[in-house]
Write an enzyme that holds these catalytic residues in place. Structure first.
Site, mmCIF file in Angstrom:
data_model
loop_
_atom_site.group_PDB
_atom_site.id
_atom_site.type_symbol
_atom_site.label_atom_id
_atom_site.label_comp_id
_atom_site.label_asym_id
_atom_site.label_seq_id
_atom_site.Cartn_x
_atom_site.Cartn_y
_atom_site.Cartn_z
ATOM 1 C CD GLU A 1 -2.860 -1.021 2.427
ATOM 2 O OE1 GLU A 1 -2.441 -1.435 3.531
ATOM 3 O OE2 GLU A 1 -3.975 -0.516 2.259
ATOM 4 C CE1 TYR A 9 -16.009 25.332 -6.198
ATOM 5 C CE2 TYR A 9 -17.752 26.576 -5.121
ATOM 6 C CZ TYR A 9 -17.094 26.188 -6.273
ATOM 7 O OH TYR A 9 -17.512 26.631 -7.488
ATOM 8 C CD GLU A 57 -9.095 4.363 12.315
ATOM 9 O OE1 GLU A 57 -8.181 4.240 11.470
ATOM 10 O OE2 GLU A 57 -9.851 3.431 12.622
ATOM 11 C CE LYS A 103 -6.432 1.412 2.640
ATOM 12 N NZ LYS A 103 -5.666 1.014 3.852
#
Ligand SMILES: Nc1ncnc2c1ncn2[C@@H]1O[C@H](COP(=O)(O)OP(=O)(O)OP(=O)(O)O)[C@@H](O)[C@H]1O
Ligand SMILES: Nc1nc2c(c(=O)[nH]1)N=C(CO)CN2
Length: 596
Positions: free
Chosen positions: A28, A63, A83, A108
């Site tokens: 990853e 934005y 987290e 994810k």
């Protein structure tokens, strides 16, 4: 989220997506994957009131800034846990002026789970006050503020849509993994196993393919359209297939939490189906036989293939053949299909090869003439150096015959972080893109010129070579310098009534560029050539139709001599070698390539 923001003015951005390298597993960190964030930004006391009156961005929260901050965090320093990622996004957004609180959900969808799932996400809510209370020395996101109510500070991990998950398969993975920066009590909701994995886990390979160990690169593939199985959704393919993912030892998981999974060989990521439909770009081209019917059939077949949803079909481009061996070829017709897919990359390749086979393609030599070529240009999130399936396609970024129609279909498309539209303009074969036809799928009136070669006007005074037989005669449009090809704007695309001679004028202006391209044949012969209407391919679709033959240009002057050209890359007309009559266009389009 603090309840005092419940009625506050807010700005909501959903689906902010970027590639990140977050996660606990080594691959990853090296390969990266898609992360998506939804952000609700609560505005301060005055909300949008001032901006609404002044109508000035100075009084608003832009934005664009929010999006930039979020994407910056996703693409930024890798972290182990969702987290932590959510917390960092929250911190970044709260740092913007006038932001009083924020809710962040981080998704994810390609997490390395070994069960079917749609998404995994973590949601947090933070306000500016509680953020300010955080220990300054602490890593952002590392420590939940003590003053914040647990209910607000505790991340909520939401594995979505996992009805088939076996209880044993649900493990605290990221949450349970030892992470020094995360308080033990923080992620109490078990996250689906963000662990195991390609190496020791049991990802679900695409159903029609053999089990991972039995699916070597280049192994047998289904030769036709493939229907995805219900249960075939598996871990994401965002892994280069050449690397063997490491065992998850680097991501310690509490012993008791690990399901007893027997070690298995690595999975070929190219056999793995995406968890959410993946963006797909397929390039189609051909220069032999009834190319238009073949291309239409290919598009229709793709539309009917389970697991592939065609979203856009690009204009049809007539392009000079790009060759590596210097051997002349007729012009191509090229297009690009944008789609989403739930098939694995290898399944899509099998579909493409099925299209080629259905079009009667016979491989003669690399980059040789063909009835149909179907290449996967990009498959979202997948990079591969496997020669059987290299992704993105290794030569696409240099090919105007792919880039130009692709940019027409998606002006914002990127390949390898580069703008497809920009690459299209600088591609070496850019001037070989002769025209685009927008409505080629449906139109009864195709542009007048099908494939067939096109000869650039000779640059120097051509020497007489040999008497030219009328049948073989190919006539230069003009010996005068020609205008460069106009940028392929849709508006500039010729209509069905396009004048062949007009298209014939679209030749490369630069001798060097002309030399890089194929010797070309005039599209509008001075004398009528025997024209056979294109016969449909054996697999011709219902709407297959003959291609409109080019009309001779009666105003064309008689050529002084046959043009000379080089087959080995010299500038057209400048070569002293033997002149050979290239195949007339009708040889190519009407006889299914038999004469080539
Ligand atoms: N992204 C890809 N899309 C399609 N085929 C690929 C891809 N990457 C590798 N290949 C492999 O390339 C092999 C040769 O394909 P093909 O005959 O279409 O090449 P080509 O058209 O002559 O050249 P080019 O690949 O430059 O267009 C196929 O057997 C296929 O397995
Ligand atoms: N213009 C053009 N040239 C090519 C093409 C093609 O599709 N269009 N395909 C090739 C091999 O795939 C090689 N050369």
């Amino acid at each position: 989220m603090s309840t005092n923001h419940a009625n506050a003015d807010r700005i909501v951005l959903t689906g902010l997506s970027a590639r990140g390298y977050h996660g606990l597993l080594p691959f990853e960190r090296t390969e990266g994957q898609l992360f998506t964030a939804d952000v609700t930004v609560f505005l301060g006391e005055r909300g949008t009131a001032v901006a609404a009156v002044t109508d000035s961005l100075d009084d608003a929260v832009n934005y664009v800034d929010i999006a930039r901050e979020v994407v910056g965090v996703i693409e930024g320093e890798p972290v182990g846990l969702l987290e932590t990622l959510a917390e960092r996004i929250s911190d970044a957004v709260l740092a913007l002026p006038r932001v009083s609180a924020v809710e962040v959900t981080v998704h994810k969808p390609q997490a390395p789970l070994d069960v079917a799932f749609d998404d995994v996400s973590v949601s947090i809510a933070r306000d500016a006050d509680s953020a300010a209370e955080m220990t300054p020395a602490a890593e952002p996101g590392a420590v939940a503020p003590a003053a914040e109510p647990v209910a607000e500070s505790r991340p909520v991990v939401e594995p979505l849509a996992q009805p088939d998950v076996e209880p044993a398969a649900v493990q605290p993975a990221e949450a349970g993994a030892a992470q020094p920066t995360v308080p033990a009590e923080a992620p109490v909701v078990p996250e689906l196993p963000d662990v195991p994995d390609l190496a020791a886990g049991t990802p679900v390979p695409a159903a029609p393919l053999a089990a991972p160990p039995a699916a070597p690169a280049g192994g047998p593939l289904p030769a036709g359209p493939v229907a995805p199985s219900e249960s075939g959704v598996a871990q994401p393919p965002a892994v280069a297939p050449t690397g063997t993912p490491e065992a998850p030892a680097a991501a310690p998981v509490p012993e008791a939490a690990v399901a007893p999974v027997p070690p298995q060989p690595p999975v070929d990521p190219l056999t793995v189906r995406p968890q959410a439909p993946a963006q797909l770009v397929i390039a189609l081209g051909g220069n032999v036989g009834g190319v238009v019917p073949s291309l239409r059939t290919a598009v229709n077949t793709l539309r009917q293939t389970d697991g592939i949803t065609v979203t856009t079909v690009a204009p049809l481009a007539r392009t000079a053949a790009v060759v590596s061996d210097g051997v002349e070829q007729p012009d191509y017709l090229n297009t690009v299909v944008l789609a989403t897919t739930t098939l694995s990359p290898r399944e899509v390749l099998a579909v493409c090869q099925g299209l080629e086979a259905a079009a009667g393609r016979v491989r003669t030599r690399p980059q040789g003439p063909r009835t149909l070529d179907a290449d996967i240009i990009t498959y979202e999130g997948v990079t591969s150096t496997d020669p059987e399936l290299t992704l993105p396609h290794p030569r696409a970024a240099q090919r105007a015959f792919v880039l130009v129609p692709w940019a027409q279909a998606d002006p914002f498309a990127e390949i390898g972080d580069q703008s497809v539209a920009a690459l299209a303009e600088s591609a070496p074969d850019r001037d070989g893109v002769r025209w685009l036809a927008l409505d080629w799928l449906d139109s009864d009136h195709l542009p007048a010129l099908p494939t067939g070669q096109y000869v650039a006007p000779p640059e120097a005074e051509p020497e007489p070579v040999a008497p030219v037989e009328p049948e073989a005669a190919v006539v230069p449009e003009s010996a005068a310098p020609v205008e460069p090809v106009a940028p392929a704007e849709p508006e500039a695309a010729p209509s069905a009534d396009a004048d062949p001679a007009e298209a014939a004028r679209a030749v490369p202006a630069e001798p060097e560029q002309a030399a890089q391209q194929q010797p070309v044949v005039p599209a509008a012969p001075a004398q009528p050539v025997p024209v056979e209407p294109a016969r449909p391919e054996p697999i011709a679709p219902a709407q297959a139709e003959p291609v409109v033959p080019p009309q001779p240009d009666q105003n064309q002057p008689e050529p002084p001599a046959a043009p000379r050209f080089s087959g080995d890359g010299d500038a057209a007309g400048a070569d002293a070698g033997e002149w050979t009559a290239p195949p007339a266009w009708n040889d190519v389009i009407g006889r299914n390539g038999r004469d080539l």
